[in-house]
Design a protein around this motif. Structure first.
Motif, PDB file in Angstrom:
ATOM      1  N   GLN A   1     -61.670 -41.608  33.697  1.00  0.00           N
ATOM      2  CA  GLN A   1     -60.624 -42.640  33.783  1.00  0.00           C
ATOM      3  C   GLN A   1     -61.242 -44.023  33.983  1.00  0.00           C
ATOM      4  O   GLN A   1     -60.881 -44.980  33.293  1.00  0.00           O
TER       5      GLN A   1
ATOM      6  N   LYS B   1     -52.064 -31.855  35.323  1.00  0.00           N
ATOM      7  CA  LYS B   1     -52.093 -33.304  35.600  1.00  0.00           C
ATOM      8  C   LYS B   1     -52.422 -34.016  34.300  1.00  0.00           C
ATOM      9  O   LYS B   1     -53.348 -33.632  33.575  1.00  0.00           O
TER      10      LYS B   1
ATOM     11  N   ILE C   1     -53.205 -37.865  32.786  1.00  0.00           N
ATOM     12  CA  ILE C   1     -53.598 -39.217  33.186  1.00  0.00           C
ATOM     13  C   ILE C   1     -53.700 -40.099  31.947  1.00  0.00           C
ATOM     14  O   ILE C   1     -54.332 -39.718  30.957  1.00  0.00           O
TER      15      ILE C   1
ATOM     16  N   GLU D   1     -50.516 -41.526  36.240  1.00  0.00           N
ATOM     17  CA  GLU D   1     -50.676 -40.082  36.154  1.00  0.00           C
ATOM     18  C   GLU D   1     -49.431 -39.354  36.629  1.00  0.00           C
ATOM     19  O   GLU D   1     -48.683 -39.859  37.462  1.00  0.00           O
TER      20      GLU D   1
END
Length: 328
Positions: free
Chosen positions: A203, A232, A234, A239
């Motif tokens: 990220q 999850k 993102i 997120e």
């Protein structure tokens, strides 16, 4: 190499420039197998740092075989691998579904190092011949809406350590580099990561770039949306956590999405799914990943619209047609 190894064994990390220089020297075969194994082993005992990943990546991109792909809005759907789950080739199957739905795909892949069968193993088993010329890859993209870039054909360092990685049979930092060095430089990337710490490093790295990214992680340790647990997701905007039901599916189990024990068995499962003979659970996992990928491009409407498109691509045979056009 001895000085670098001693430095790292003393719990020090590399700067970006040191990491870049090391990767270039590894690619140039300046070290013997024992030295490279020792170097790789450091990263089996600790996570890679952002600076190290940046340096390794910059070196690979600098040394990459140059290529030009005629697609300004293509997507790559790829995982780090190394999650140890031995699932069917979800990202590769999703790539054909997405291509069948009308989105151009520049898929980057490799042989499995820590798994039985990577994307390159399956496609090679099924008759695909790897290509490394812009002309041939653009022809594939024009004809089939998808092209496949076999990583060692474009990255000398990956070629030089391929046998070593296979003999180790363990997840190494090279797993982390694959999704970051697609020589086609697609506008969109959907990257599956095997843990959240690595997701954070990705990220930080990808946030700075113009290209769009989406990171996916199955919270029970998968490098994809597995539907075995919550996932999850993102993006640059933030997120979210999604359950299987949130994505329009019933949960599945690990056994439902297991690959075969050999490349031949896994390739057979792969074709069963593309030919419309996959189980409900196998289809669900492929469609979940394909739908999220389509939605990520912001070109096909709502998530529900993308899910319908993905289902139609798989069920009508469009995904199979893209496969046939690529292979033949």
């Amino acid at each position: 190499m001895k000085e670098i190894l001693q430095y790292m064994f003393n719990h020090n990390t590399l700067s970006k420039s040191e990491a870049k220089a090391m990767m270039i020297e590894i690619a140039q075969n300046k070290f013997n197998a024992a030295e490279v194994t020792a170097f790789i082993s450091v990263f089996l005992m600790r996570n890679i740092t952002l600076k190290e990943l940046e340096g390794f990546r910059e070196a690979l991109l600098q040394m990459a075989v140059p290529i030009h792909i005629n697609a300004s809005d293509a997507i790559d759907i790829v995982g780090t691998g190394g999650d140890g789950k031995n699932t069917i080739n979800i990202s590769t199957l999703a790539s054909f579904v997405v291509a069948g739905a009308g989105q151009k795909v520049t898929k980057h892949g490799n042989y499995g190092a820590s798994t039985t069968t990577g994307s390159s193993n399956v496609l090679e088993e099924l008759g695909y011949q790897f290509k490394n010329s812009s002309e041939q890859l653009n022809e594939d993209l024009e004809r089939a809406n998808i092209c496949f870039l076999h990583a060692p054909y474009f990255h000398p360092a990956l070629q030089s350590v391929g046998l070593l990685r296979k003999s180790l049979g363990l997840r190494t930092f090279f797993n982390l580099l694959g999704p970051l060095v697609n020589p086609a430089k697609p506008q969109y990337s959907m990257i599956g990561v095997y843990n959240l710490e690595i997701a954070r490093i990705y990220q930080y790295l990808l946030q700075k770039e113009a290209q769009e990214f989406i990171l996916v992680h199955g919270l029970d340790g998968y490098d994809e949306i597995s539907l075995t647990h919550d996932s999850k997701i993102i993006t640059k905007k933030g997120e979210e956590i999604y359950s299987a039901e949130d994505l329009g599916f019933n949960p599945v189990t690990l056994e439902d999405i297991k690959a075969g024990n050999t490349t031949k068995e896994t390739a057979k499962i792969f074709m069963n799914i593309l030919e419309g003979n996959g189980t409900e659970q196998q289809n669900s996992v492929v469609l979940a990943n394909a739908s999220v990928a389509l939605y990520h491009t912001h070109k096909f409407g709502t998530y529900d619209d993308c899910l319908l498109l993905a289902q139609e691509s798989l069920e009508s045979g469009k995904a199979l047609k893209t496969f046939d056009l690529l292979i033949n």
